[in-house]
Design a protein around this motif. Structure first.
Motif, PDB file in Angstrom:
ATOM      1  N   ASP A 279       4.631   9.313  -6.379  1.00 41.90           N
ATOM      2  CA  ASP A 279       3.619  10.352  -6.193  1.00 41.90           C
ATOM      3  C   ASP A 279       2.388   9.851  -5.447  1.00 41.90           C
ATOM      4  O   ASP A 279       1.367  10.530  -5.411  1.00 41.90           O
ATOM      5  CB  ASP A 279       3.191  10.934  -7.554  1.00 41.90           C
ATOM      6  N   ASN A 280       2.495   8.648  -4.832  1.00 42.96           N
ATOM      7  CA  ASN A 280       1.329   8.087  -4.161  1.00 42.96           C
ATOM      8  C   ASN A 280       1.757   7.339  -2.898  1.00 42.96           C
ATOM      9  O   ASN A 280       2.079   6.149  -2.948  1.00 42.96           O
ATOM     10  CB  ASN A 280       0.579   7.150  -5.112  1.00 42.96           C
TER      11      ASN A 280
ATOM     12  N   LYS B 163       0.135   3.839  -2.102  1.00 43.00           N
ATOM     13  CA  LYS B 163       0.601   2.698  -2.887  1.00 43.00           C
ATOM     14  C   LYS B 163       1.974   2.220  -2.409  1.00 43.00           C
ATOM     15  O   LYS B 163       2.248   1.016  -2.391  1.00 43.00           O
ATOM     16  CB  LYS B 163       0.661   3.072  -4.370  1.00 43.00           C
TER      17      LYS B 163
END
Length: 411
Positions: free
Chosen positions: A177-178, A181
């Motif tokens: 979800d990132n 990252k």
């Protein structure tokens, strides 16, 4: 399914009752106590409702992972409180029994009142997993660690002395979800400048579509001089959901196998290839998933084919139980096996070089790091992604760099 939900409800209600005892002991304001209990009730209702909406046709969704995260964050600390108070209850029951039947003192209550300091101790102990689990879902799940491991082999071809391999495993792209990252993690992979990169399976949770938003990102993994190879993991077979037809399941499986090629990895399906350097070569063997308690599609004999015991071999096999039950005993002598699968259960305590503990060790004998038996090694990668619980505590996501050395380990 209904029975499991009812059983879970019963357990959670018992935990809530014990938690209320702690709160009642420490909080004297009735409005505050009522507000906390109301919030707890709403959270409990939300968790139970969400679990009852689980659809095997959809499999694990981010919403479900969120519910699992809330369940653990809220109820693991409360479980600690419950165990502390249960221990006190055992003591109170024992003391009351002795007082009643031995001392014959009927003037006091059978059970002594709860002691405030015990509730305070329980609350302090509960704060540890509470804060840890919050850290896990906010920071830990993307706290990538590069772990370097040097392994010595007396019969390693001279040309491969110092040869480096980057291993990644268990991407589980449907959980991400990132993007920032994940791009950071890809940069870490590229910074290792290894000779070879190997990916030991589980590119998705279930559906090939989970990887589509991340194909461009993982295509940023640079070409390695001696190649990029992969094998399948148990999640790559799409067996944890109910498909509308067998044909739909098979189409998804074909799409998942294609994903590996779309990000530049050569997928080995019960087969082997050779890595050649300066006239010498080592065999790279890749099997489909073989798990003691999971799908057993791996065929080691087929994958190795005519390879001999004397050939230096690196095996990619997703589930380390394959090494435990089959590989380490195989007469062809697989020098190094690379696995993943366990994630270290994404929860544990690890002090590199000194101590490591996780519930995973009660399920897998080889669950994180390097293990050896009679000159045969297996390295279990802790995983790149996460699954079910949307976080990591203590056991961080891993990028492994293995250096092959010729000789005998004198450490």
């Amino acid at each position: 399914m209904i029975f499991r939900i009812v059983f879970l409800c019963l357990i959670l209600l018992i935990i809530e009752l014990y938690t209320f005892q702690v709160l009642k002991t420490l909080i004297k304001s009735k409005p505050v106590l009522f507000s906390i209990q109301l919030v707890s009730l709403l959270v409990l209702v939300y968790i139970i409702y969400s679990l009852m909406q689980f659809d095997r046709n959809s499999g694990q969704t981010r919403q479900l992972m969120g519910v699992v995260g809330i369940l653990l964050i809220v109820y693991v600390p409360k479980l600690i409180l419950t165990l502390v108070l249960m221990s006190e209850d055992i003591f109170r029951l024992g003391a009351g029994t002795i007082n009643y039947f031995v001392d014959y003192d009927k003037s006091t209550d059978f059970l002594n009142s709860r002691r405030k300091f015990v509730s305070q101790i329980g609350l302090g102990l509960a704060a540890v997993p509470f804060l840890s689990l919050i850290y896990g879902v906010t920071v830990g799940k993307y706290n990538y660690k590069v772990i370097k491991q040097r392994i010595f082999f007396p019969d390693l071809p001279e040309a491969f002395d110092g040869f480096t391999i980057t291993q990644i495993s268990d991407i589980h792209s449907g959980s991400f979800d990132n993007p920032e990252k994940i791009n950071y993690a890809i940069d870490l992979v590229n910074e290792q400048n290894s000779d070879l990169i190997l990916f030991t399976g589980d590119i998705v949770n279930t559906d090939a579509k989970e990887m589509h938003p991340w194909i461009e990102t993982f295509n940023r993994i640079k070409k390695h001089e001696y190649g990029k190879y992969s094998v399948l993991g148990n999640h790559d077979y799409g067996e944890y959901v109910t498909w509308p037809t067998e044909a739909a399941k098979e189409d998804n499986f074909k799409a998942i196998k294609s994903l590996y090629g779309e990000i530049g990895f050569n997928l080995l399906l019960n087969e082997h290839t050779f890595i050649e350097k300066e006239g010498a070569k080592i065999a790279l063997v890749g099997v489909e998933n073989w798990g003691h308690n999971f799908k057993q599609a791996g065929d080691l004999n087929k994958a190795a084919g005519p390879l001999k015991k004397e050939d230096f071999k690196i095996l990619m096999s997703h589930d380390p139980s394959h090494w435990e039950h089959v590989v380490q005993h195989d007469e062809k002598h697989y020098h190094l096996t690379l696995s993943g699968h366990t994630h270290g259960m994404q929860f544990g305590i690890e002090i590199p070089g000194y101590f490591k503990w996780s519930l995973a060790q009660y399920v897998y004998k080889q669950w994180a790091g390097l293990y050896e038996n009679l000159g045969r090694y297996v390295y279990v990668n802790r995983g790149f992604g996460f699954h079910a619980y949307p976080g990591r505590v203590g056991i961080m996501p891993e990028i492994t760099v293995i250096e092959l050395k010729k000789g005998v380990n004198v450490a």
